[in-house]
Scaffold this motif. Structure first.
Motif, PDB file in Angstrom:
ATOM      1  N   GLY A 186       0.712  -1.243  -0.019  1.00 56.78           N
ATOM      2  CA  GLY A 186       0.183   0.075  -0.107  1.00 56.78           C
ATOM      3  C   GLY A 186       0.682   1.338  -0.132  1.00 56.78           C
ATOM      4  N   GLY A 187       2.038   1.136  -0.326  1.00 53.91           N
ATOM      5  CA  GLY A 187       2.767   2.415  -0.430  1.00 53.91           C
ATOM      6  C   GLY A 187       4.394   2.105  -0.040  1.00 53.91           C
ATOM      7  N   PRO A 188       5.136   3.171  -0.051  1.00 58.24           N
ATOM      8  CA  PRO A 188       4.774   4.529   0.020  1.00 58.24           C
ATOM      9  C   PRO A 188       4.628   5.052  -1.286  1.00 58.24           C
ATOM     10  CG  PRO A 188       7.057   4.270   0.279  1.00 58.24           C
ATOM     11  CD  PRO A 188       6.451   2.821   0.149  1.00 58.24           C
ATOM     12  N   VAL A 189       3.266   6.069  -1.299  1.00 61.12           N
ATOM     13  CA  VAL A 189       3.281   6.647  -2.532  1.00 61.12           C
ATOM     14  C   VAL A 189       2.514   8.145  -2.230  1.00 61.12           C
ATOM     15  CG1 VAL A 189       2.742   4.573  -4.104  1.00 61.12           C
ATOM     16  CG2 VAL A 189       1.019   5.553  -2.648  1.00 61.12           C
ATOM     17  N   ALA A 190       2.843   9.205  -3.055  1.00 64.00           N
ATOM     18  CA  ALA A 190       2.247  10.367  -2.721  1.00 64.00           C
ATOM     19  C   ALA A 190       0.823  10.342  -3.415  1.00 64.00           C
ATOM     20  CB  ALA A 190       3.167  11.507  -3.431  1.00 64.00           C
ATOM     21  N   ILE A 191      -0.007   9.581  -2.966  1.00 65.14           N
ATOM     22  CA  ILE A 191      -1.464   9.437  -3.368  1.00 65.14           C
ATOM     23  C   ILE A 191      -2.380   9.334  -2.111  1.00 65.14           C
ATOM     24  CG2 ILE A 191      -3.177   8.221  -4.795  1.00 65.14           C
ATOM     25  CD1 ILE A 191      -0.455   7.078  -6.445  1.00 65.14           C
ATOM     26  N   THR A 192      -3.337  10.116  -1.913  1.00 62.87           N
ATOM     27  CA  THR A 192      -4.044  10.317  -0.820  1.00 62.87           C
ATOM     28  C   THR A 192      -4.940   9.103  -0.809  1.00 62.87           C
ATOM     29  OG1 THR A 192      -5.902  11.513  -2.046  1.00 62.87           O
ATOM     30  CG2 THR A 192      -4.190  12.806  -0.578  1.00 62.87           C
ATOM     31  N   SER A 193      -5.032   8.386   0.524  1.00 60.44           N
ATOM     32  CA  SER A 193      -5.654   7.067   0.507  1.00 60.44           C
ATOM     33  C   SER A 193      -7.201   7.437   1.174  1.00 60.44           C
ATOM     34  CB  SER A 193      -4.947   6.035   1.654  1.00 60.44           C
ATOM     35  OG  SER A 193      -4.235   6.799   2.560  1.00 60.44           O
ATOM     36  N   GLY A 194      -7.143   8.815   1.825  1.00 63.70           N
ATOM     37  CA  GLY A 194      -8.381   9.315   2.410  1.00 63.70           C
ATOM     38  C   GLY A 194      -8.340  10.786   1.909  1.00 63.70           C
ATOM     39  N   SER A 195      -9.448  11.732   2.249  1.00 61.02           N
ATOM     40  CA  SER A 195      -9.559  12.843   1.707  1.00 61.02           C
ATOM     41  C   SER A 195      -8.335  13.753   2.502  1.00 61.02           C
ATOM     42  CB  SER A 195     -10.830  13.617   1.737  1.00 61.02           C
ATOM     43  OG  SER A 195     -11.291  13.312   3.373  1.00 61.02           O
ATOM     44  N   HIS A 196      -7.810  14.697   1.537  1.00 60.44           N
ATOM     45  CA  HIS A 196      -6.682  15.464   2.428  1.00 60.44           C
ATOM     46  C   HIS A 196      -7.026  17.093   2.005  1.00 60.44           C
ATOM     47  CE1 HIS A 196      -2.860  16.779   4.195  1.00 60.44           C
ATOM     48  NE2 HIS A 196      -2.683  17.126   3.073  1.00 60.44           N
ATOM     49  N   ALA A 197      -7.386  17.982   3.067  1.00 61.36           N
ATOM     50  CA  ALA A 197      -7.454  19.229   2.680  1.00 61.36           C
ATOM     51  C   ALA A 197      -8.819  19.276   1.833  1.00 61.36           C
ATOM     52  CB  ALA A 197      -6.419  19.998   2.369  1.00 61.36           C
ATOM     53  N   ARG A 205      -8.439  18.048  -1.380  1.00 62.98           N
ATOM     54  CA  ARG A 205      -8.368  17.041  -2.392  1.00 62.98           C
ATOM     55  C   ARG A 205      -9.115  15.571  -1.682  1.00 62.98           C
ATOM     56  NH1 ARG A 205      -1.931  16.661  -2.053  1.00 62.98           N
ATOM     57  NH2 ARG A 205      -2.432  14.720  -3.264  1.00 62.98           N
ATOM     58  N   PRO A 206      -9.607  14.982  -2.828  1.00 66.38           N
ATOM     59  CA  PRO A 206     -10.365  13.827  -2.640  1.00 66.38           C
ATOM     60  C   PRO A 206      -9.530  12.619  -2.405  1.00 66.38           C
ATOM     61  CG  PRO A 206     -10.461  14.343  -4.645  1.00 66.38           C
ATOM     62  CD  PRO A 206      -9.723  15.479  -4.214  1.00 66.38           C
ATOM     63  N   HIS A 207      -9.934  11.575  -2.079  1.00 63.97           N
ATOM     64  CA  HIS A 207      -9.078  10.200  -2.033  1.00 63.97           C
ATOM     65  C   HIS A 207      -8.951   9.590  -3.382  1.00 63.97           C
ATOM     66  CE1 HIS A 207     -12.783   7.641  -2.598  1.00 63.97           C
ATOM     67  NE2 HIS A 207     -13.311   8.516  -1.604  1.00 63.97           N
ATOM     68  N   CYS A 208      -8.102   8.810  -3.338  1.00 66.88           N
ATOM     69  CA  CYS A 208      -7.900   8.010  -4.780  1.00 66.88           C
ATOM     70  C   CYS A 208      -9.057   7.034  -5.075  1.00 66.88           C
ATOM     71  CB  CYS A 208      -6.581   7.019  -4.616  1.00 66.88           C
ATOM     72  SG  CYS A 208      -6.139   6.159  -6.070  1.00 66.88           S
ATOM     73  N   ILE A 209      -9.516   7.155  -6.449  1.00 64.60           N
ATOM     74  CA  ILE A 209     -10.547   6.429  -6.812  1.00 64.60           C
ATOM     75  C   ILE A 209     -10.080   5.009  -7.467  1.00 64.60           C
ATOM     76  CG2 ILE A 209     -12.157   8.276  -6.814  1.00 64.60           C
ATOM     77  CD1 ILE A 209     -11.916   8.659  -9.756  1.00 64.60           C
ATOM     78  N   TYR A 210      -8.679   4.967  -7.642  1.00 67.22           N
ATOM     79  CA  TYR A 210      -8.183   3.623  -8.307  1.00 67.22           C
ATOM     80  C   TYR A 210      -8.515   3.679  -9.716  1.00 67.22           C
ATOM     81  CZ  TYR A 210      -7.294   3.162  -3.393  1.00 67.22           C
ATOM     82  OH  TYR A 210      -6.947   3.515  -2.180  1.00 67.22           O
ATOM     83  N   ARG A 211      -8.562   4.624 -10.658  1.00 67.33           N
ATOM     84  CA  ARG A 211      -8.977   4.613 -11.913  1.00 67.33           C
ATOM     85  C   ARG A 211      -7.777   4.195 -12.562  1.00 67.33           C
ATOM     86  NH1 ARG A 211      -6.828   9.491 -13.900  1.00 67.33           N
ATOM     87  NH2 ARG A 211      -8.079   9.587 -15.887  1.00 67.33           N
ATOM     88  N   GLY A 212      -6.468   4.161 -12.243  1.00 65.90           N
ATOM     89  CA  GLY A 212      -5.233   3.580 -12.834  1.00 65.90           C
ATOM     90  C   GLY A 212      -4.657   4.393 -13.758  1.00 65.90           C
ATOM     91  N   ALA A 272      -4.858   0.306  -9.379  1.00 61.23           N
ATOM     92  CA  ALA A 272      -4.237   0.583  -8.272  1.00 61.23           C
ATOM     93  C   ALA A 272      -2.900   1.428  -8.585  1.00 61.23           C
ATOM     94  CB  ALA A 272      -3.623  -0.569  -7.563  1.00 61.23           C
ATOM     95  N   PRO A 273      -2.426   2.272  -7.660  1.00 62.26           N
ATOM     96  CA  PRO A 273      -1.217   2.940  -7.901  1.00 62.26           C
ATOM     97  C   PRO A 273      -0.209   2.138  -8.472  1.00 62.26           C
ATOM     98  CG  PRO A 273      -2.054   3.441  -5.722  1.00 62.26           C
ATOM     99  CD  PRO A 273      -3.031   2.395  -6.263  1.00 62.26           C
TER     100      PRO A 273
END
Length: 395
Positions: free
Chosen positions: A211-222, A224-231, A354-355
Motif C-alpha cells: 500500500g505504499g509509500p506513494v504520494a497519493i491520498t488514501s483518504g481525503s486531504h484538505a 483533495r479527494p481520496h484515490c478512486i483507483y482509476r489507474g 491501483a497506484p
C-alpha cells in the motif's frame, strides 16, 4: 559514468499553445484572481519552470511576501477539461518538442524525460516516494564504489518527515528497511498486482510492504479527494488525489500573490554590466519576445531544460554559458533504468487498478557479500495500461 550531454540549442520562438485563456479554469477554482505584475515592473524572484521544485519555491516565496513570477513553457492545466482516461490522449502532458543530446552515449529524449505544463513532471510521475537508505550516502567508504555524499541521511531525515506529511505520503505504519519508520497517512487497499507480489514474497519468507509509500491520498486531504483507483496515475490524476505541485502548492501560491505566466518559453537569462542577473527574456504565447526584470532568477527546469537554458545564456564573460566555470553543465547526464519482469497467471490481474508502485520489497537493497557486485536492488509492482503493456518485449 554515462557520457551523454545536452547540446546547446538556438533560441527562438517557442512553438507552444497560443491559447492565452487556457489558465482561466483552474484559477477560477482557486477562488481569487491571480495577481498580474506590469510589463515594466521588477519582481523579487523569477522562477523558470513551475514543476516539482519551482512550484514549491513559488508557494514558499509568495507566503513570505515576496513578489514572485513563475514562467512555464507549457499550459496551466484544467484537470477536468484537459486530461482524459486514455493513454494516447495524454501525450500532451509530456515535453515532446525536439531536443538533441550528443556525446559518446546520447540519450533519446521523450515522454519520460520531463513534463510540459504547470506541475511539470510531477503531473505524470508515478508518486513512488521511498527514502534513501543511510548506506546510500556512504557507498565509497562502505562498499568501495562511487563517492560518499557530503551529507548524511540524518541531515535529510527531518525533511523526509516534513514532506511525507505535506505532500502527503500514504504508506504502512512500519516500514522496515534503511532507517525503519512509519507513515502518518495509512496505506492503500491492495489491488491485484500488489496481491501477487505479497503472496509470492510471503510464500518465500521475504518481507514485503503493502500500500505504499506513494504520494497519493488514501483518504481525503484538505481540498483533495481520496484515490478512486482509476489507474491513470501517470497520465494525470483528474481527481487530484496524486500529488503534483499543480494541486498541492500552486493554488496556495496564487492565493498569496504569486503570478504564473504559462505557455511562455524562457530564451535566456540576462546579466547587467556588473555581472549580476537582471531578469529573463522569454516568448509569450503569441511568440512575442518580452523581458521580465527580476532581482533573482531561480532556474527549475529539471536536468534537461536547466542546462539548456544556462548554455543558451552565454554572453561576454560567460562564453561557455552561465554557472559553467567547470565546463560540465549539460554533461554526464544519466537516466533511471529498471528491468521489467512479466508473467502469466491463470486469473486476470488487472494490474492497472491501483497506484503503479503499490507493493514492494527492499529486502535485497543493501550490498550482499555473497554477490560479485556492490549495492543491491528493490522489487516493486508496476501498473502498465494496455498500450504500454503491449509494447513490452516477450522473450
Amino acid at each position: 559514468m554515462n557520457k551523454s550531454a545536452i547540446n546547446q540549442a538556438p533560441t527562438g520562438k517557442f512553438n507552444g499553445s497560443k491559447n492565452g485563456d487556457h489558465m482561466l479554469g483552474p484559477i477560477q477554482k482557486i477562488g481569487v484572481p491571480m495577481r498580474r505584475f506590469g510589463p515594466d515592473e521588477e519582481v523579487d524572484f523569477c522562477i523558470v519552470g513551475v514543476g516539482s521544485a519551482g512550484g514549491v519555491l513559488l508557494q514558499r516565496l509568495a507566503r513570505a511576501g515576496f513578489r514572485v513570477v513563475g514562467i512555464e513553457a507549457g499550459p496551466f492545466w484544467d484537470t477536468e477539461r484537459d486530461w482524459v482516461s486514455d493513454e494516447a490522449g495524454s501525450s500532451k502532458l509530456y515535453w515532446n518538442e525536439l531536443r538533441v543530446t550528443g556525446g559518446e552515449d546520447p540519450i533519446t529524449l521523450g515522454a519520460n524525460n520531463s513534463g510540459r505544463g504547470v506541475g511539470g513532471g510531477s503531473v505524470h510521475w508515478a508518486g513512488f516516494t521511498p527514502r534513501f537508505h543511510p548506506s546510500d550516502f556512504r557507498v565509497h567508504s562502505q562498499d568501495g564504489v562511487g563517492v560518499d555524499w557530503p551529507i548524511a541521511y540524518e541531515d535529510l531525515k527531518p525533511y523526509y518527515e516534513l514532506l511525507e506529511k505535506e505532500i502527503p505520503v500514504a504508506g504502512p505504519a512500519y516500514y522496515p528497511w534503511g532507517d525503519p519508520h512509519g507513515y502518518t497517512y495509512g496505506p492503500h487497499p491492495m489491488g491485484g498486482v500488489g496481491d501477487v507480489l505479497i503472496k509470492g514474497c510471503t510464500k518465500l519468507g521475504i518481507r514485503v510492504s503493502a500500500g505504499g509509500p506513494v504520494a497519493i491520498t488514501s483518504g481525503s486531504h484538505a481540498d483533495r479527494p481520496h484515490c478512486i483507483y482509476r489507474g491513470f496515475c501517470i497520465q494525470g490524476c483528474k481527481v487530484g488525489a496524486k500529488q503534483s505541485t499543480l494541486v498541492s502548492h500552486v493554488p496556495d501560491a496564487i492565493r498569496h500573490g504569486a503570478e504564473i505566466r504559462d505557455n511562455c518559453m524562457v530564451a535566456r537569462i540576462n546579466l547587467g554590466k556588473n555581472g549580476l542577473v537582471t531578469g529573463v527574456t522569454y516568448f509569450d504565447p503569441g511568440g512575442i519576445e518580452r523581458e521580465l526584470r527580476a532581482r533573482v532568477v531561480l532556474v527549475c527546469g529539471y536536468a534537461i531544460e536547466t542546462p539548456r537554458l544556462l548554455l543558451n545564456s552565454a554572453c561576454p564573460g560567460f562564453e561557455n554559458g552561465l554557472a559553467n566555470s567547470s565546463g560540465t553543465v549539460g554533461k554526464y547526464l544519466m537516466v533511471q533504468i529498471g528491468n521489467v519482469v512479466l508473467g502469466r497467471f491463470a486469473d486476470p490481474i488487472r494490474m492497472y487498478k491501483a497506484p503503479p508502485a503499490h507493493a514492494l520489497t527492499e529486502e535485497f537493497y543493501e550490498t550482499d557479500p555473497r554477490h560479485d557486485f556492490a549495492r543491491g536492488f528493490a522489487i516493486q509492482t508496476v501498473g502498465p495500461l494496455p498500450i504500454a503493456f503491449a509494447k513490452q518485449i516477450w522473450m
